[in-house]
Scaffold this motif. Structure first.
Motif, short mmCIF file in Angstrom:
data_model
loop_
_atom_site.label_atom_id
_atom_site.label_comp_id
_atom_site.label_asym_id
_atom_site.label_seq_id
_atom_site.Cartn_x
_atom_site.Cartn_y
_atom_site.Cartn_z
N PHE A 191 0.85 -1.18 0.00
CA PHE A 191 0.00 0.00 0.00
C PHE A 191 0.88 1.24 0.00
O PHE A 191 1.84 1.33 0.77
CB PHE A 191 -0.92 0.00 1.21
N LEU A 192 0.55 2.17 -0.88
CA LEU A 192 1.31 3.41 -1.03
C LEU A 192 0.38 4.59 -0.84
O LEU A 192 -0.66 4.68 -1.50
CB LEU A 192 1.96 3.47 -2.41
N LEU A 193 0.74 5.49 0.06
CA LEU A 193 0.08 6.78 0.21
C LEU A 193 1.11 7.84 -0.16
O LEU A 193 2.26 7.79 0.32
CB LEU A 193 -0.39 7.01 1.65
N CYS A 194 0.74 8.80 -1.00
CA CYS A 194 1.73 9.80 -1.40
C CYS A 194 1.06 11.09 -1.85
O CYS A 194 -0.10 11.11 -2.27
CB CYS A 194 2.64 9.27 -2.51
N SER A 195 1.82 12.17 -1.74
CA SER A 195 1.36 13.47 -2.21
C SER A 195 1.69 13.63 -3.69
O SER A 195 2.44 12.84 -4.26
CB SER A 195 2.02 14.59 -1.39
#
Length: 271
Positions: A191-195
């Protein structure tokens, strides 16, 4: 079989005057294999964006402390975090004489499943190996044009109005929130969360290749930020990222390093 989470959060100020993003992975104070990953991209001029992004993290931490997976739904927690942060950011406008706004993306980990929510153009990705299973759709003007078939995803990356958001926290209208959930998790899921300071330089497949080809969440974070910085050519935005890789407990654990965390999601009843 229990699943081990190799997780890392990382940031870079880019070429901006200050870092207005905030990101955190928050373990539930009572354990139970529950943790909340949160990323906020603040906006609103000097210090205004910082105020908004910090409020998102603070609100999420407070709400997680009172959350019970036995009696409350994940969606209720995520929705309450976002709506409460929105109201507090609006209130801070009068106290600080700023115009703070923020995007947000959240991922709630529980034994056997994940739930997520987002508002704005900070993104959530779910990979299995080097295959993309899900990617959030930005709440932005250009994303709407892509959905309507008026421009391609490649054209969206260079569109002159690519920074226009349709919703955010702290605005005059209630934030629009998108939700999702996935069960049947397995080793190899990431899982990747990024701006947007990160995803703006990569295709979905490029992100998958870097993450799946990395030995740890920390290594993947360093590689992605390094490549984004090299492609920024002196005009890079703030970068924030949270990566959570699922591996079997029987597999060798990555060596403990500063900035990395390992959380055990045992197949037990969450508290």
């Amino acid at each position: 079989m229990p699943i081990s989470i190799d997780a890392c959060v990382a940031q870079h100020q880019g070429d901006r005057r200050e870092q207005q993003d905030r990101v955190a992975i928050l373990p539930h104070p009572r354990g139970g294999g529950v943790a909340l990953a949160v990323l906020a991209d603040g906006m609103g001029g000097h210090t205004g964006g910082v105020i908004a992004a910090q409020q998102v993290i603070h609100t999420a931490r407070n709400n997680l402390e009172g959350y019970s997976a036995r009696t409350e739904s994940a969606r209720v927690l995520l929705e309450s975090c976002i709506n409460e942060a929105h109201m507090l950011i609006k209130a801070s406008r009068f106290i600080n004489e700023k115009d703070p706004h923020s995007t947000v993306v959240m991922l709630l980990l529980q034994p056997g499943r994940v739930s997520w929510a987002h508002c704005g153009d900070s993104r959530f990705y779910h990979f299995r190996g080097d295959a993309l299973l899900f990617r959030s759709t930005d709440h932005s003007y250009v994303a709407q044009l892509v959905v309507q078939g008026r421009i391609t995803p490649e054209q969206a990356l260079v569109h002159p109005n690519r920074n226009i958001l349709l919703t955010s926290l702290g605005g005059g209208d209630a934030p629009k929130i998108a939700f999702g959930e996935s069960e049947g998790l397995q080793a190899g899921d990431t899982f990747l969360l990024c701006s947007d300071g990160l995803w703006g330089y990569f295709t979905d497949q490029e992100l998958a290749w870097v993450i799946s080809g990395s030995s740890s969440a920390r290594e993947a974070s360093e590689l992605l930020i390094g490549r984004a910085r090299s492609m920024g050519h002196g005009d890079g935005d703030n970068i924030s990222v949270a990566i959570l890789k699922l591996v079997n407990v029987s597999q060798p654990e990555p060596a403990a390093t500063p900035g990395a965390r390992t959380t055990l999601l045992a197949p037990e009843t969450a508290k």
